[in-house]
Design a protein around this motif. Structure first.
Motif, PDB file in Angstrom:
ATOM      1  N   LEU A 109      50.013  58.355  44.858  1.00  0.00           N
ATOM      2  CA  LEU A 109      50.056  57.746  43.598  1.00  0.00           C
ATOM      3  C   LEU A 109      49.165  56.553  43.558  1.00  0.00           C
ATOM      4  O   LEU A 109      49.552  55.561  43.954  1.00  0.00           O
ATOM      5  N   SER A 110      47.786  56.938  43.376  1.00  0.00           N
ATOM      6  CA  SER A 110      46.760  55.783  43.118  1.00  0.00           C
ATOM      7  C   SER A 110      46.511  55.246  44.417  1.00  0.00           C
ATOM      8  O   SER A 110      47.229  55.670  45.696  1.00  0.00           O
ATOM      9  N   GLY A 111      45.946  53.965  44.718  1.00  0.00           N
ATOM     10  CA  GLY A 111      45.776  53.323  46.121  1.00  0.00           C
ATOM     11  C   GLY A 111      46.874  52.936  46.617  1.00  0.00           C
ATOM     12  O   GLY A 111      47.248  53.050  47.817  1.00  0.00           O
ATOM     13  N   THR A 112      48.005  52.215  45.962  1.00  0.00           N
ATOM     14  CA  THR A 112      48.993  51.623  46.445  1.00  0.00           C
ATOM     15  C   THR A 112      49.782  52.733  47.024  1.00  0.00           C
ATOM     16  O   THR A 112      50.284  52.603  48.104  1.00  0.00           O
ATOM     17  N   HIS A 190      35.813  43.219  48.797  1.00  0.00           N
ATOM     18  CA  HIS A 190      37.034  42.664  49.250  1.00  0.00           C
ATOM     19  C   HIS A 190      37.775  41.753  48.284  1.00  0.00           C
ATOM     20  O   HIS A 190      37.246  41.016  47.642  1.00  0.00           O
ATOM     21  N   ASN A 191      39.222  42.066  48.205  1.00  0.00           N
ATOM     22  CA  ASN A 191      39.854  41.490  47.174  1.00  0.00           C
ATOM     23  C   ASN A 191      40.841  40.585  47.809  1.00  0.00           C
ATOM     24  O   ASN A 191      41.626  41.101  48.394  1.00  0.00           O
ATOM     25  N   PRO A 192      41.124  39.345  47.405  1.00  0.00           N
ATOM     26  CA  PRO A 192      40.434  38.573  46.329  1.00  0.00           C
ATOM     27  C   PRO A 192      39.271  37.948  46.658  1.00  0.00           C
ATOM     28  O   PRO A 192      38.525  37.317  45.803  1.00  0.00           O
TER      29      PRO A 192
HETATM   30  C1  LIG Z   1      42.395  45.953  47.582  1.00  0.00           C
HETATM   31  C2  LIG Z   1      43.192  46.752  46.613  1.00  0.00           C
HETATM   32  N1  LIG Z   1      43.746  47.832  46.960  1.00  0.00           N
HETATM   33  C3  LIG Z   1      44.400  48.683  46.397  1.00  0.00           C
HETATM   34  C4  LIG Z   1      44.549  48.581  45.081  1.00  0.00           C
HETATM   35  C5  LIG Z   1      45.642  49.390  44.400  1.00  0.00           C
HETATM   36  O1  LIG Z   1      45.597  49.823  43.135  1.00  0.00           O
HETATM   37  P1  LIG Z   1      46.093  51.114  42.543  1.00  0.00           P
HETATM   38  O2  LIG Z   1      47.261  51.216  42.972  1.00  0.00           O
HETATM   39  O3  LIG Z   1      46.249  50.488  41.094  1.00  0.00           O
HETATM   40  O4  LIG Z   1      44.937  52.186  42.536  1.00  0.00           O
HETATM   41  C6  LIG Z   1      44.181  47.321  44.566  1.00  0.00           C
HETATM   42  C7  LIG Z   1      44.169  47.152  43.129  1.00  0.00           C
HETATM   43  O5  LIG Z   1      43.846  46.089  42.589  1.00  0.00           O
HETATM   44  C8  LIG Z   1      43.453  46.554  45.308  1.00  0.00           C
HETATM   45  O6  LIG Z   1      42.691  45.532  44.808  1.00  0.00           O
END
Ligand SMILES: Cc1ncc(COP(=O)(O)O)c(C=O)c1O
Length: 409
Positions: A109-112, A190-192
């Motif tokens: 389910l997506s990245g998370t 890299h976030n943030p």
């Molecule tokens: C660093 C990073 N990892 C993972 C995600 C996962 O996003 P998602 O679950 O919507 O794919 C995000 C989304 O903001 C992110 O910034």
């Protein structure tokens, strides 16, 4: 008669809003016409509108037009063509690890969800339960890995004085990590902070990680979004896979295909042998089955259609590059506007940082001031989404930043 106070939940405390999603909640309540939401990590057009990619519309049309499509459950590991395409996208079409069948890829389910499944697999089957995440990092990381059953520690990453990478601190902290520890790395953008290591620095990080037998876990949420090139943004991951060592990668198609709400992503685990990879996959199924049983079909079908059709794929790379270029142009425009206004301070980090966000260096009080006086919304750490800006809104943001910096130094 039941009274309010009779609820079995009457003692429950009200939880705080999510620090990132709560910004949008506050934004929605503001009736000012000049309001600007720079908190959300989603792409907007120059007109400030959400974007559905043209290739996504075409892929969906193809799917609708196909009368043989069915809605049976997917396997626990998801759509096979999607998984193959995702692995090729991140590791490269000619990756020896893929050719040698050493990669297991499962749709999540997506990245998370990919991070969560990978984290829970590690908590169950890996000998070292500590994961090192960068400081700072995406706010969901510590929670995802804690709930997965890992113990979370941080390594130094960002240097506020240079608004760049604390490379020395990073090497020291990873050098002091216990052998075998898991290391979370943002593959790009890299976030943030918007601060990425150079490719030479990545190579040093790789050598350190391998020499200490640390286990790299890449979070790839922005492939193609940073530089505009899918291959360039995948370079750090490919550097690690090329040495034959093992690694984890969580991929998201939220940003690079604009499929946020479809929740489409993949977890790939590169193993030393195909035999290990197949045993790892059998255990991933045992993690996934009691969690959500099997993943959803629609988003993965869209991605698979695009990845496996050369015309759509080529068109996607162009649309992706256009998004990345617009973000990069917002960076230059914001910097030029601040320069023209004579805003005190060095703002060149705005163009040095990369990806969706700029870590402005504005403090929580300055952010609160900008929200109160200028109706500009962002997370309290001073992170702004460059994708939420346009040529029309940049002057308003620059006015607010100028006022914040000059009145609340
Ligand atoms: C660093 C990073 N990892 C993972 C995600 C996962 O996003 P998602 O679950 O919507 O794919 C995000 C989304 O903001 C992110 O910034």
């Amino acid at each position: 008669m039941a009274h309010h106070s009779d609820s079995v939940f009457s003692q429950i405390a009200k939880a705080p809003e999510d620090p990132i999603l709560g910004v949008t909640v506050a934004f929605n309540k503001d009736s000012d016409t000049s309001k600007l939401n720079l908190g959300v990590g989603a792409y907007r057009t120059e007109e400030g509108k959400p974007l559905v990619l043209n290739v996504v519309k075409q892929a969906e049309q193809k799917l609708v037009n196909n009368p043989s499509r069915i809605k049976e459950y997917l396997p626990i590991v998801g759509l096979a063509d999607f998984n193959k395409g995702s692995a090729k996208l991140i590791f490269g079409a000619d990756s020896p690890a893929i050719q040698e069948n050493r990669v297991t890829t499962v749709q999540c389910l997506s990245g998370t969800g990919s991070l969560r499944v990978g984290g829970e697999f590690l908590a169950r089957h890996y000998h070292e339960k500590t994961i090192y995440i960068p400081n700072p990092t995406w706010g969901n990381h510590p929670k995802i890995f804690t709930f997965a059953g890992l113990s979370v520690k941080t390594y130094r990453y960002y240097d506020p004085t240079t608004r760049g990478l604390d490379f020395k601190g990073l090497l020291e902290d990873l050098g002091n990590a216990p052998s075998g520890a898991i290391v979370l790395l943002h593959a790009c953008a890299h976030n943030p902070t918007g601060v990425d290591p150079t490719i030479q620095q990545w190579e040093e990080i790789r050598q350190l990680i391998r020499s200490k037998a640390l286990l790299p876990f890449f979070d790839s949420a922005y492939q193609g979004f940073a530089s505009g090139s899918l291959d360039a943004d995948a370079k750090p991951v490919r550097l690690f896979v090329a040495d034959g060592g093992e690694c984890f990668t969580a991929q998201s198609f939220a940003k690079n295909m604009g499929l946020y709400a479809e929740r489409v992503g993949a977890l790939s685990i590169v193993c030393k042998t195909s035999d290990v990879a197949s045993r790892v996959e059998s255990q991933l199924k045992l993690v996934i089955r009691p969690m959500y049983s099997s993943p959803p079909l629609h988003g993965a079908s869209i991605v698979s259609t695009i990845l496996n059709d050369s015309d759509l794929y080529n068109e996607w790379t162009l649309e992706l590059k256009a998004m990345a270029d617009r973000i990069i142009s917002m960076r230059t425009q914001l910097l030029e506007t601040l320069k023209a206004k004579g805003t005190p301070g060095d703002w060149t980090h705005i163009i040095k940082q990369i990806g969706m966000f700029t870590f402005t260096g504005l403090n929580a009080e300055q952010v609160a001031f900008m929200t109160k006086e200028y109706h500009i919304y962002m997370t309290s750490d001073g992170r702004i989404s460059m994708a939420g800006l346009s040529s029309k809104t940049i002057p308003h943001l620059a006015d607010a930043m100028h006022a914040a910096v000059t009145t609340m130094a």
